[in-house]
Enzyme design. Structure first.
Site, PDB file in Angstrom:
ATOM      1  CG  ASP A  25      -1.317  -7.494   6.526  1.00 35.37           C
ATOM      2  OD1 ASP A  25      -0.634  -7.874   5.567  1.00 35.37           O
ATOM      3  OD2 ASP A  25      -2.279  -6.706   6.414  1.00 35.37           O
TER       4      ASP A  25
ATOM      5  NE  ARG B 110       5.085  -2.956   2.839  1.00 37.29           N
ATOM      6  CZ  ARG B 110       4.547  -2.491   1.715  1.00 37.29           C
ATOM      7  NH1 ARG B 110       5.293  -1.816   0.869  1.00 37.29           N
ATOM      8  NH2 ARG B 110       3.292  -2.719   1.399  1.00 37.29           N
TER       9      ARG B 110
ATOM     10  CB  SER C  81       2.289  -1.882   4.628  1.00 39.16           C
ATOM     11  OG  SER C  81       3.403  -2.562   5.091  1.00 39.16           O
TER      12      SER C  81
ATOM     13  NE  ARG D  97      -2.728   0.510   3.257  1.00 35.42           N
ATOM     14  CZ  ARG D  97      -2.195  -0.325   4.143  1.00 35.42           C
ATOM     15  NH1 ARG D  97      -1.355  -1.260   3.745  1.00 35.42           N
ATOM     16  NH2 ARG D  97      -2.458  -0.195   5.421  1.00 35.42           N
TER      17      ARG D  97
ATOM     18  CG  ASP E 211      -1.835 -13.679   2.530  1.00 37.19           C
ATOM     19  OD1 ASP E 211      -0.605 -13.603   2.679  1.00 37.19           O
ATOM     20  OD2 ASP E 211      -2.639 -13.116   3.302  1.00 37.19           O
ATOM     21  CG  HIS E 212       1.006 -10.584   1.345  1.00 34.33           C
ATOM     22  ND1 HIS E 212       0.149 -11.087   2.272  1.00 34.33           N
ATOM     23  CD2 HIS E 212       0.933  -9.233   1.461  1.00 34.33           C
ATOM     24  CE1 HIS E 212      -0.417 -10.086   2.940  1.00 34.33           C
ATOM     25  NE2 HIS E 212       0.045  -8.953   2.459  1.00 34.33           N
TER      26      HIS E 212
HETATM   27  C1  MIC Z   1      -0.390  -4.182   2.451  1.00 33.41           C
HETATM   28  O1  MIC Z   1      -1.589  -4.249   2.276  1.00 33.41           O
HETATM   29  O2  MIC Z   1       0.282  -3.151   2.241  1.00 33.41           O
HETATM   30  C2  MIC Z   1       0.331  -5.396   2.976  1.00 33.41           C
HETATM   31  C3  MIC Z   1       1.187  -5.918   1.915  1.00 33.41           C
HETATM   32  O3  MIC Z   1      -0.605  -6.379   3.319  1.00 33.41           O
HETATM   33  C4  MIC Z   1       1.132  -4.970   4.206  1.00 33.41           C
HETATM   34  C5  MIC Z   1       2.012  -5.991   4.742  1.00 33.41           C
HETATM   35  C6  MIC Z   1       3.300  -6.122   4.030  1.00 33.41           C
HETATM   36  O4  MIC Z   1       3.871  -5.152   3.560  1.00 33.41           O
HETATM   37  O5  MIC Z   1       3.770  -7.247   3.978  1.00 33.41           O
HETATM   38  C7  MIC Z   1       0.303  -4.435   5.355  1.00 33.41           C
HETATM   39  O6  MIC Z   1      -0.731  -3.878   5.119  1.00 33.41           O
HETATM   40  O7  MIC Z   1       0.752  -4.477   6.501  1.00 33.41           O
HETATM   41 FE1  SF4 Z   2      -3.317  -8.628   1.074  1.00 31.90          FE
HETATM   42 FE2  SF4 Z   2      -2.700  -6.299   2.259  1.00 31.90          FE
HETATM   43 FE3  SF4 Z   2      -4.167  -6.380   0.015  1.00 31.90          FE
HETATM   44 FE4  SF4 Z   2      -5.191  -7.241   2.245  1.00 31.90          FE
HETATM   45  S1  SF4 Z   2      -4.566  -5.167   1.802  1.00 31.90           S
HETATM   46  S2  SF4 Z   2      -5.351  -8.258   0.263  1.00 31.90           S
HETATM   47  S3  SF4 Z   2      -3.456  -8.199   3.242  1.00 31.90           S
HETATM   48  S4  SF4 Z   2      -2.038  -7.005   0.266  1.00 31.90           S
END
Ligand code: MIC
Ligand code: SF4
Length: 774
Positions: free
Chosen positions: A169, A656, A654, A457, A104-105
């Site tokens: 995630d 990550r 996140s 976010r 998805d990302h």
């Molecule tokens: C996000 O919303 O910041 C992400 C991208 O989904 C991250 C995961 C990532 O950095 O791959 C998360 O929320 O954990």
């Molecule tokens: Fe994707 Fe993270 Fe955004 Fe959710 S918050 S849509 S998992 S990047």
């Protein structure tokens, strides 16, 4: 071999037995959180199989580490790469628990679903091929690009009430809307569980949120979480599980609840959860899981807090918050932080006072937190009213449905057509602009501008990589309405629009059904089940690839004290994982540690230099500031370790683990902060970086640009024992400060071994050598 499907009858029978056994042992009523955790605790020496192992004793002490055995693991395509690379360096032949991986990302938003998906398949072929092969090898279900955003797909397909789920995630708590305890973790935690180990969690505190009344008019579940964000702030949930209860819960759909638990990641909670009831059962029916609902119904009382808890919540939760849904107003959050919230009606004045750009440049609905059938239905209801009067969105409006099932069902219901009729572009079922995967083409992007989304976010630079963009958050229906006005200061509840024929249009509050009468249209396409035996599948990584690189173990710590470490960065204010390892264009390097390390701390504001992402070379202080990653590589080449100083809630955002692995790869020894976000702190521990907390927050101010820092007596590192740190200033003086840490015995062993993975592989090798231990 693929894992057998869930046997709901066996699961809930066993769940109830364990809850009863736990209640008998602790001799008091239990919250829902406690029930689910206790039902998944493992007692050393017992079989790990859920059906076989009775729940263990636990004294329920806050902060104490417990070993848990989750039912499922969920991975996504950018964090999942590192998980699978780590798994490849173990002896494991098959994932120890059922697991799914969701693509998805990596899908960038450019022109719309079809071309964007084709582009992603072409551009990321190497990574998708790697993920497919590794999933086949380890028995993991692979969800192809286009199938949906991890958390919506997990909610639709694999989450179930009472389950303990971990996901790489931070928005994994989404499944709390369906009464699962779903926890966002770093990749290292997922590797432990997939390799057959436990998930080690600090026992959380409980925040009870009592909901009464019913949402009115324009108010929606998003406003519940935005309101709560205002109450708790971005740190208020840290170390806690937020548990909802009270009569107001019954008036919320499972997907609406998921919006609330999803965005609980933003106040830092370990997770959030709703009780199981008829609305949760309705969602199970609508997603073709009647057997699960029937079995869950047999132990419904165990899938909510005990009655005695509900009668005297103040006795059993550490904090109780009451929200009256009848009077809750629609809210908007932003810019730059999800806890900067206020009722919409207050924004107009603030826009003027703070000089926020009033003209909206883009509006976006969707993301894992607000992309359900109900969300699209409410947005479409607003769009239909406008289209009927010939009105269009005044700004580009983008829509990301949560899953292929939602998209298909929304299409049938006419929602997609209604949104397109006001000018919306429907993007792929993916993260897209939410994580900076966005080829933003509108002219507004070039200078300070305001965007509004229904995402979760809004840190600077998150969506379009531009720190000058002001990002605001609201419900999908409010975003749609504000797109029609094109102004941040508009209040769709009271303001009117003018139709092309000159008529005045007042939008009425959105209405939509929570679920379609005949259920969601879930197709079997979109996922690949693993073969019966994947052990011989080869996972190939090209030696010259810039996307993927096999992992080399981090060197074990040499047992010596840290001596004379330079301070690479003294982060000022917010330092989220988006500051530490930005996403967007960098997502393509998530499988190549050395390459992605070039972005380390790129967004961090350093107390010692004017430009974010730069630092002073302590070995040549008069030379111009350098990129922090270049500086770190330089120190490493000179054989010098280094450390970072951080403010409060360091590493917020996140999950990550790159945000911990990259510094470690570049030679980071320790981070001393006023406080850490839970997942980042866990990731640092996993990868052998020492996370220390200033005992006196004011000591942060003592750290100077050219200090050299000692952490003596590392051999004495022990749980709960303060750690002395010496700051050696350039004028020859030094100061001794006291730090705390939250490392357990086991986590100290990880630190010494260089990482938890080193510890795990060493353990695996020892086990393999000694047949008596197998
Ligand atoms: C996000 O919303 O910041 C992400 C991208 O989904 C991250 C995961 C990532 O950095 O791959 C998360 O929320 O954990
Ligand atoms: Fe994707 Fe993270 Fe955004 Fe959710 S918050 S849509 S998992 S990047």
């Amino acid at each position: 071999m693929p894992h057998p499907p869930l046997d709901p009858v066996a699961f809930y029978r066993c769940f109830s037995q364990r809850v009863q056994a736990s209640r008998d042992r602790v001799k008091r009523p239990l919250t829902l959180t406690e029930k689910i955790l206790l039902a998944h605790i493992h007692r050393a020496g017992l079989p790990r199989d859920f059906a076989a192992a009775p729940s263990a004793d636990a004294n329920l002490a806050d902060g104490e580490y417990v070993d848990l055995y989750p039912d499922r693991v969920a991975l996504q395509d950018v964090t999942g790469q590192m998980v699978l690379l780590q798994l490849l360096s173990t002896n494991r032949r098959r994932a120890a628990v059922p697991c799914s991986l969701h693509c998805d990302h990596l899908i960038a938003a450019r022109r719309g679903a079809g071309p964007d998906l084709r582009g992603a398949r072409r551009r990321h072929k190497e990574v998708y091929d790697f993920l497919t092969a590794a999933c086949q090898k380890y028995g993991i279900t692979f969800w192809q690009p286009g199938s949906g955003i991890i958390h919506q797909v997990v909610l639709e397909r694999t989450a179930f009430p009472g389950a303990l789920i971990i996901g790489t995630d931070s928005h994994t708590p989404n499944a709390g809307g369906l009464s699962a305890l779903a926890i966002g973790v770093g990749g290292g935690d997922a590797v432990d569980v997939l390799a057959g180990g436990a998930f080690n969690l600090a026992w959380p505190k409980g925040i009870g949120v009592r909901l009464t009344g019913r949402l009115q008019g324009w108010s929606s579940p998003k406003d519940i979480i935005l309101k709560l964000m205002g109450v708790l702030g971005v740190r208020g949930g840290t170390g806690c599980v937020v548990e909802f209860f009270g009569p107001g819960c019954a008036n919320l759909s499972a997907t609406g609840r998921a919006t609330i638990t999803n965005m609980g990641a933003e106040h830092g909670a370990t997770t959030s959860v709703f009780p199981y009831d008829a609305a949760a059962a309705a969602y199970l029916y609508a997603t073709d899981r009647k057997a699960v609902a029937d079995a869950a119904d047999t132990c419904a009382a165990d899938l909510r807090a005990d009655d005695a808890v509900l009668q005297e919540p103040d006795r059993y939760y550490d904090r109780v918050i009451h929200l009256d849904l009848d009077t809750l107003q629609p809210h908007i959050a932003g810019p730059h932080s999800p806890d900067k919230t206020r009722p919409i009606k207050q924004l107009k004045e603030e826009v003027r006072r703070e000089r926020y750009p009033d003209k909206l440049s883009v509006a976006l609905i969707g993301s894992c937190t607000n992309s359900s059938y109900e969300d699209l239905g409410r947005a479409a209801h607003v769009a239909k009213q406008a289209a009927a009067r010939g009105l269009k969105s005044k700004v580009p409006l983008y829509v990301t449905p949560g899953s292929a099932g939602v998209r298909q069902t929304a299409k049938q219901a006419g929602y997609i057509r209604a949104l397109e009729a006001i000018g919306a572009t429907v993007l792929a079922n993916a993260c897209g602009p939410c994580i900076g995967q966005w080829h933003r083409a509108d002219p507004g992007a070039n200078g300070p501008n305001s965007i509004l989304s229904s995402y979760n976010r809004n840190f600077p630079g998150r969506n379009d990589g531009q720190r000058h963009t002001l990002s605001f958050l609201a419900s999908p229906e409010v975003v749609t309405a504000m797109a029609l006005f094109g102004r941040l200061s508009a209040n769709p509840l009271t303001d009117t629009l003018t139709a092309p024929d000159g008529a005045t249009v007042h939008l009425s509050p959105p209405q939509a059904e929570a679920l379609p009468k005949r259920g969601l249209r879930l197709s079997t396409a979109g996922h690949v089940d693993p073969p019966r035996d994947g052990t011989n599948i080869q996972v190939v990584i090209q030696p010259d690839s810039d996307r993927l690189a096999p992992l080399k173990p981090f060197p074990p710590r040499d047992g010596k004290d840290f001596h004379g470490l330079p301070v690479l960065l003294k982060a000022v204010g917010k330092c989220t994982t988006d500051h530490i390892s930005p996403a967007g264009a960098w997502l393509r390097y998530r499988g190549h540690l050395d390459k992605i390390a070039d972005n380390t701390y790129l967004g961090a504001v350093n107390a010692f230099t004017p430009k974010p992402g730069t630092g002073v070379d302590v070995t040549q202080p008069s030379s111009p500031p350098q990129l922090l990653s270049t500086l770190a590589r330089d120190y490493k080449a000179k054989g010098m370790g280094w450390l970072v100083v951080g403010d409060t809630n360091f590493g917020e955002g996140s999950s990550r683990e790159h945000a911990a692995m990259q510094p470690r790869h570049l030679g980071c020894c320790a981070i001393i902060a006023r406080g850490f976000a839970r997942i980042h702190e866990a990731n640092l521990k996993k990868h052998g970086v020492l996370p220390l907390i200033f005992d006196d927050a004011a000591d942060y101010d003592r750290v100077q640009a050219l200090d050299r820092v000692d952490v003596p007596e590392l051999a004495e590192l022990a749980p709960d024992k303060p750690v002395d740190v010496i700051l050696r200033h350039t004028d020859g003086t030094h100061e001794r400060i006291v730090c705390r840490h939250t490392l357990s015995d086991q986590q100290i062993q990880w630190f010494r071994a260089g990482s938890s993975l080193n510890f795990l592989t060493r353990w695996e090798n020892d086990t393999a050598k000694s047949p008596s231990m197998s």
